[in-house]
Enzyme design. Structure first.
Site, PDB file in Angstrom:
ATOM      1  N   LYS A  66       9.790 107.609  36.932  1.00  0.00           N
ATOM      2  CA  LYS A  66       8.560 108.399  36.859  1.00  0.00           C
ATOM      3  C   LYS A  66       8.802 109.900  36.713  1.00  0.00           C
ATOM      4  CE  LYS A  66       5.218 105.172  38.319  1.00  0.00           C
ATOM      5  NZ  LYS A  66       5.904 104.094  39.067  1.00  0.00           N
ATOM      6  N   GLU A  83      -3.043 110.453  40.213  1.00  0.00           N
ATOM      7  CA  GLU A  83      -3.386 109.260  40.997  1.00  0.00           C
ATOM      8  C   GLU A  83      -2.077 108.600  41.398  1.00  0.00           C
ATOM      9  OE1 GLU A  83      -3.003 109.147  37.724  1.00  0.00           O
ATOM     10  OE2 GLU A  83      -1.579 107.489  37.690  1.00  0.00           O
ATOM     11  N   SER A 132      14.032  99.948  36.959  1.00  0.00           N
ATOM     12  CA  SER A 132      13.123 101.108  36.915  1.00  0.00           C
ATOM     13  C   SER A 132      13.215 101.990  38.146  1.00  0.00           C
ATOM     14  CB  SER A 132      11.684 100.625  36.719  1.00  0.00           C
ATOM     15  OG  SER A 132      11.351  99.648  37.686  1.00  0.00           O
TER      16      SER A 132
HETATM   17  C1  LIG Z   1       5.501 102.762  39.043  1.00  0.00           C
HETATM   18  C2  LIG Z   1       6.670 101.876  38.907  1.00  0.00           C
HETATM   19  C3  LIG Z   1       6.678 100.798  37.996  1.00  0.00           C
HETATM   20  C4  LIG Z   1       5.475 100.394  37.194  1.00  0.00           C
HETATM   21  O1  LIG Z   1       5.007 101.355  36.326  1.00  0.00           O
HETATM   22  P1  LIG Z   1       5.239 101.272  34.745  1.00  0.00           P
HETATM   23  O2  LIG Z   1       4.382 102.358  34.230  1.00  0.00           O
HETATM   24  O3  LIG Z   1       4.830  99.918  34.289  1.00  0.00           O
HETATM   25  O4  LIG Z   1       6.680 101.523  34.499  1.00  0.00           O
HETATM   26  C5  LIG Z   1       7.833 100.068  37.857  1.00  0.00           C
HETATM   27  N1  LIG Z   1       8.936 100.345  38.591  1.00  0.00           N
HETATM   28  C6  LIG Z   1       8.968 101.352  39.485  1.00  0.00           C
HETATM   29  C7  LIG Z   1      10.217 101.588  40.258  1.00  0.00           C
HETATM   30  C8  LIG Z   1       7.838 102.158  39.677  1.00  0.00           C
HETATM   31  O5  LIG Z   1       7.882 103.145  40.571  1.00  0.00           O
END
Ligand SMILES: *Cc1c(COP(=O)(O)O)cnc(C)c1O
Length: 399
Positions: free
Chosen positions: A90, A112, A378
């Protein structure tokens, strides 16, 4: 050749567009006209790239997961977004949007957040840039994600608990949009995923596209080719997936697997599998698949992972699913949990609960031994430790 990128009207096939109240029309129109010239300018790119490298810690590594590969009979590389500053992908987006906000002369930032990861990333970049920041968060999530609330406050952000609806992400987004409507000229709304009105989905995808840009050269170094056979990522709103596939989306030889949150099962009534269960609707300014009743009431999504329980999906993903460019798999809570423990014990990496859904797709795909697979982790799992601890016994791990 057909392209899966956004068209000049802000649509991906039949999905996308900008459905905003009259009062926001000029703000969104101004952003639409400004974002590409700014993002593509040399001065933006220099500042953004320097921050990605020196502040966020990029490039994130592309790690060959030896034991995981052995287990699934193919070559698996993990794109390690968990190693970024603040622990997830993010920050790539938050850094880019705050630089854009500064160049547009905005004096105040709103955002948000659901689990709090986007809120923390936004609070972080606002501390860095000395901008006032208000984060809207459902009151239920404020209670559930206490540590992230404290992180945001320590970073100097104001966390605004939202008491409407189910008091979760959808309600926080509604409230952020309401704030934006009251302050359209001085406030920049940093949206955390590839959702919202055009140009947000394209803007966020571009800011996250550093992920696939890096995969290209990193894979070339390690495998002698830029294109993997498979890309795998989890989808909430779709930003880490969009970044992972961005530079490959029009390369038909690269297969795309998206893992959405099945919850307790797609037909259980407790799911966040929006691509499979959603129908066409308008949510938060975008025409996309949403979880709704026949008369258009949003159905509250459910997933063990707070970052995946959004009742919509980015229009990019709605389109590639519809066009069969991507395979979409629903990964249930128990499958994601198993996958999280597996990665932890095989590779010494505790993934975020969201990322565990991408890992949960591995047993569902038939790989050949020569297949090169790139799976995006992610985020890191520190924030999910309570969830993992409360489920470790069902995974047969008792020590
Ligand atoms: C917020 C988040 C997601 C989901 O958000 P996407 O916009 O679909 O990437 C996935 N993995 C992590 C670690 C997150 O913090």
């Amino acid at each position: 050749m057909k392209s899966f990128q956004v068209d000049e009207n802000g649509y991906y096939g039949e999905f996308g567009g900008a459905y905003v109240p009259e009062i926001l029309y000029k703000t969104v129109e101004d952003l639409k006209n400004a974002y590409l010239p700014i993002i593509e300018s040399e001065s933006f790119q220099k500042e953004y790239r320097d921050l990605l490298r020196d502040y966020a810690g990029r490039p994130s590594s592309l790690y060959y997961a030896n034991r995981l590969s052995e287990k699934y009979g193919c070559k698996i590389y993990l794109k390690r977004e968990d190693l970024n500053h603040t622990g997830a992908h993010k920050i790539n987006n938050a850094l880019g949007q705050v630089l854009l906000a500064k160049r547009l002369g905005k004096k105040r930032i709103i955002a948000e957040t659901g689990a709090g990861q986007h809120g923390v990333a936004t609070a972080t970049v606002c501390a860095l840039m000395n901008l006032p920041c208000r984060v809207y968060m459902g009151a239920t999530d404020v209670k559930r994600q206490h540590v992230n609330v404290e992180r945001m406050k320590m970073l100097g952000a104001e966390v605004f608990p939202v008491e409407s609806g189910n008091k979760t992400l959808k309600d926080a987004t509604n409230e952020a949009i309401r704030d934006w409507c009251c302050h359209p000229s001085d406030t920049f709304y940093i949206i955390g995923s590839t959702v919202g009105p055009h140009p947000y989905p394209d803007m966020v995808a571009r800011l996250q596209s550093v992920i696939s840009e890096e995969i290209k050269w990193q894979l070339k170094e390690k495998e002698g080719r830029e294109n993997p056979d498979y890309l795998i990522a989890c989808v909430g709103g779709g930003s880490n997936a969009a970044g992972t596939i961005y530079h490959y989306i029009d390369d038909a030889d690269v297969k795309i697997v998206l893992a959405e949150a099945g919850g307790k099962g797609v037909d259980s009534g407790y799911t966040a599998a929006t691509i499979q269960k959603g129908t066409l609707g308008i949510l938060h300014g975008s025409r996309t698949l949403t979880m709704q009743t026949e008369d258009g009431q949003i159905v509250e999504p459910y997933s063990i992972s707070a970052g995946l329980d959004y009742p919509g999906i980015g229009p990019i993903h709605a389109n590639i699913a519809k066009q069969h460019r991507a395979t979409v798999l629903a990964i249930n809570d128990d499958e994601a949990l198993r996958a999280a423990f597996e990665l932890t014990r095989l590779e010494g990496i505790i993934p975020a609960m969201e990322s565990a859904h991408a890992l949960g797709a591995l047993p569902k795909v038939k790989f050949k031994p020569t297949d090169v697979v790139v799976l995006t982790v992610s985020g890191r799992g520190d924030k999910d430790l309570d969830t993992y601890l409360s489920h470790k016994d069902d995974k047969g791990i008792n020590d």
